[in-house]
Structures are given as structure tokens and as C-alpha cells.
Design a protein around this motif. Structure first.
Motif, short mmCIF file in Angstrom:
data_model
loop_
_atom_site.label_atom_id
_atom_site.label_comp_id
_atom_site.label_asym_id
_atom_site.label_seq_id
_atom_site.Cartn_x
_atom_site.Cartn_y
_atom_site.Cartn_z
N LEU A 120 0.83 -1.20 0.00
CA LEU A 120 0.00 0.00 0.00
C LEU A 120 0.86 1.25 0.00
N THR A 121 1.92 1.26 0.81
CA THR A 121 2.83 2.41 0.83
C THR A 121 3.50 2.61 -0.52
N ILE A 122 3.99 1.52 -1.10
CA ILE A 122 4.64 1.60 -2.41
C ILE A 122 3.66 2.08 -3.47
N SER A 123 2.44 1.54 -3.45
CA SER A 123 1.43 1.92 -4.45
C SER A 123 1.08 3.40 -4.34
N ALA A 124 0.95 3.89 -3.12
CA ALA A 124 0.63 5.30 -2.93
C ALA A 124 1.72 6.20 -3.50
N LEU A 125 2.98 5.82 -3.29
CA LEU A 125 4.08 6.63 -3.80
C LEU A 125 4.19 6.53 -5.32
N VAL A 126 3.94 5.34 -5.87
CA VAL A 126 4.01 5.16 -7.32
C VAL A 126 2.93 5.97 -8.03
N LEU A 127 1.73 6.02 -7.44
CA LEU A 127 0.61 6.74 -8.05
C LEU A 127 0.63 8.24 -7.76
N LEU A 128 1.54 8.68 -6.90
CA LEU A 128 1.58 10.09 -6.53
C LEU A 128 1.80 11.01 -7.74
N PRO A 129 2.71 10.69 -8.67
CA PRO A 129 2.86 11.55 -9.85
C PRO A 129 1.57 11.69 -10.67
N LEU A 130 0.77 10.62 -10.74
CA LEU A 130 -0.51 10.71 -11.45
C LEU A 130 -1.47 11.64 -10.73
N LEU A 131 -1.43 11.63 -9.40
CA LEU A 131 -2.25 12.57 -8.64
C LEU A 131 -1.85 14.00 -8.93
N PHE A 132 -0.55 14.28 -8.93
CA PHE A 132 -0.08 15.63 -9.22
C PHE A 132 -0.47 16.05 -10.64
N ARG A 133 -0.39 15.12 -11.58
CA ARG A 133 -0.76 15.43 -12.97
C ARG A 133 -2.24 15.78 -13.07
N ARG A 134 -3.07 15.00 -12.37
CA ARG A 134 -4.51 15.27 -12.35
C ARG A 134 -4.81 16.64 -11.74
N ILE A 135 -4.11 16.96 -10.68
CA ILE A 135 -4.32 18.25 -10.01
C ILE A 135 -3.94 19.41 -10.92
N ARG A 136 -2.83 19.26 -11.64
CA ARG A 136 -2.42 20.33 -12.56
C ARG A 136 -3.47 20.56 -13.64
N ARG A 137 -4.09 19.46 -14.14
CA ARG A 137 -5.14 19.60 -15.15
C ARG A 137 -6.36 20.31 -14.58
N ILE A 138 -6.73 19.97 -13.35
CA ILE A 138 -7.88 20.62 -12.72
C ILE A 138 -7.61 22.10 -12.52
N ARG A 139 -6.41 22.43 -12.07
CA ARG A 139 -6.07 23.83 -11.84
C ARG A 139 -6.02 24.62 -13.14
N ALA A 140 -5.60 23.93 -14.22
CA ALA A 140 -5.50 24.63 -15.51
C ALA A 140 -6.87 25.07 -16.01
#
Length: 324
Positions: free
Chosen positions: A70-90
Motif C-alpha cells: 500500500l505504501t509503495i502503491s501510494a508513492l508510485v501513483l503520486l505523480p498521477l495525482l499531481f498530474r490530475r491536479i495540474r489539469r484541474i487547476r488549468a
């Protein structure tokens, strides 16, 4: 609901759900790899670090592999979260909530204050329960060196990582979507849920290396949440802890006091567990007190007193931002 999942907070919730599902997929493979390393290290042909890691892998139950997945998965998916956030902010005119900068002296004071308050109150709770006979000293208590070596790295690492993830990233995102109180409630629920992503005692997975073993374990974990006693004596405690950490982050505008609280709780919790053991047949069990200091109504009441102390101490560090 659609608006929520199109928000930054909704993206954060999807990140948590995706990490849990990915952990269910990955954990059987990680289990197989760990047991393989454990078998190789048993021959004694590896270096000291690999042999130590292999020994840990041999002892670890499948639930621990799920937790690490779970810890590894959360860290691996973190860049996708940041990418999604940037799209929402845009696509919006939303602005971020700037974190408050504090000098290093104030940061150290906040860490120390939080650590002393949380650790001191939790240890005092344990001492009171020992006087009531709910806990007794173990026959063979570990030495100071073992206590420090087994607790300090966890206290430092977990407090920094979890505060950065939950109060830094997740709460920071939630604050852009809703009011501070609602954001604290939401992130605290996620915090408590993630910490109890482990099966009830006695849970057995017949084939932990099977491809669907992670989903079998996840089903048993979710079934655990249907137990009313678990909610009142265990889940509620972690939820209150999450609320205290989140409110400290909002009131100070920084993570330092929350890091201190978190580290203090870990130090006292793990230290007490290494020295004392619970009395299974005590009259206070299972509602008044459980197997550990984070289970039971009495530890929950002690947390309430800790929250009152923190409320007044935080007045020295809080920002002028509204806490609605």
C-alpha cells in the motif's frame, strides 16, 4: 458527487482508492519475492544488510506485505495525482493555499512541544492503566539501546512521511475544495481508514502467494469495519488523532506541531508496548481498554484531554486564518 470527483479533493480520494486496489494486486507478488529473499538469505551467502532484510521477510505475515504494498502503491501513483491536479487547476482560477513559513527555532519548539504533550499524555495513560491492573510489565524488558534502535527510526520516518502525505498533500488539497473543518473531517476519516487496512486478529489467508490473495485479504479487512465495537474502541481513536493532527496543521499553517505530536505518540506507543503487556481477562476489556493504548474508551477519553491541552498550547503558534 460529480463535482467532488472533478475537484482536487476528489482526485486525492481516487488516489487512495487506486492505491488500495493496486496494493491488493501487488501484495501476492511482493510476498513471493520476500519469501524467496528470505530463503536465499537463510543460506548466509549475502551481505549483512541483505541477510537482515531476508530475516525480516521470513518472519513477516502476509498482512505486512499488504501494508508495504500500500505504501509503495501510494508513492508510485503520486505523480498521477499531481498530474490530475495540474489539469484541474488549468481549467479553473483556483489558487493554492500557501503554507506558512516559520523560522527553524519556532519549528523545533513546535516539534518538541507536540512530542512532549502527545508522548507524555499517552505514557501517563498507560501508567494509569497499569495502576488499574489492565497492563503488567513483561518478564524481559528490552534495554535502552534496543528501545532506541527499534523506535526512533520509525517515529522519525513515519511522522515525517505521513504528515507530508496526509496533512501536507491531502489536507492541503481538501482545503481548496471546502472549509477547514470539513477538510479536517474528510482527511481524518481517510487517515483512520488507511491505518486500519489490516485484518482482524486470527485472519488466515490459505494461499498468500495466489494472485487474488490481496483481494481476499482486502475483503476480510472491509468486513472488519462492520463491527460496532471496532468503530468505538479503535477506529474512533485514530479518527480523533487524525483530527488533532489536521487542526494543528490548519491552526499553525505548517506541519511542525503535527510532526511533533505524531512522533510523540509513536515513541510512547511503541515504547510502552515493548515494556508492558495487556491483561486479557481484565474487567475493563474489551470496551474500556483493548490490546494496545490506542484501543478502548479510556484511551479515547485521554486523547480528549490531550486535545484540550493542545488547544491552549496552539494559541501561541496559530495563524490568524479562520478555522470555520
Amino acid at each position: 458527487m460529480k463535482r467532488f470527483f472533478q475537484s482536487e479533493a476528489g482526485a486525492a480520494v481516487l488516489w487512495v482508492v487506486s492505491a488500495v486496489l493496486l496494493a491488493a494486486v501487488v501484495s501476492p507478488w511482493l510476498y513471493q519475492a520476500g519469501k524467496w529473499l528470505g530463503g536465499v538469505s537463510a543460506a548466509g551467502d549475502l551481505n549483512a544488510l541483505a541477510e537482515w532484510l531476508g530475516k525480516s521477510c521470513r518472519r513477516a505475515p502476509f498482512s505486512r506485505y499488504f501494508s508495504r504494498s500500500l505504501t509503495i502503491s501510494a508513492l508510485v501513483l503520486l505523480p498521477l495525482l499531481f498530474r490530475r491536479i495540474r489539469r484541474i487547476r488549468a481549467g479553473t482560477d483556483a489558487t493554492g493555499v500557501a503554507a506558512r513559513r516559520v523560522c527553524w527555532q519556532s519549528a523545533l519548539i513546535q516539534i518538541a512541544a507536540g512530542c512532549v504533550i502527545a508522548g507524555g499524555m499517552l505514557w501517563a495513560t498507560g501508567a494509569a492503566l497499569e495502576m488499574l491492573g489492565a497492563y503488567v510489565p513483561k518478564n524481559k524488558a528490552p534495554g535502552i539501546g534496543k528501545l532506541a534502535g527499534g523506535i526512533l527510526p520509525t517515529a522519525i520516518g513515519a511522522s515525517l512521511l505521513e504528515e507530508w502525505l496526509f496533512r501536507g498533500i491531502l489536507l492541503g488539497l481538501w482545503l481548496k475544495f471546502t472549509k477547514p473543518l470539513a477538510a479536517c473531517l474528510g482527511t481524518s476519516l481517510v487517515f483512520a481508514f488507511v491505518h486500519f487496512l489490516q485484518p482482524p486478529d486470527g485472519t488466515v489467508i490459505a494461499a498468500p502467494g495466489a494472485p487474488l490473495a490481496g483481494f481476499e485479504l482486502l475483503g476480510k479487512i472491509l468486513l472488519h469495519f462492520t463491527d460496532p465495537q471496532f468503530f468505538l474502541t479503535d477506529f474512533a481513536t485514530l479518527f480523533v488523532i487524525g483530527m488533532m493532527l489536521a487542526r494543528a496543521r490548519v491552526r499553525t499553517g505548517a506541519l511542525w506541531f503535527s510532526i511533533g505530536l505524531h512522533a510523540g505518540w509513536i515513541l510512547a506507543f511503541k515504547g510502552f508496548n515493548l515494556i508492558y503487556q495487556s491483561v486479557p481477562a481484565h474487567p475493563l476489556r474489551p470496551w474500556g481498554v483493548g490490546d494496545t493504548l490506542r484501543s478502548g474508551i479510556l484511551p479515547l477519553l485521554a486523547l480528549g484531554l490531550t486535545a484540550v491541552i493542545c488547544h491552549f498550547v496552539l494559541q501561541r503558534f496559530e495563524t490568524k486564518r479562520a478555522l470555520g
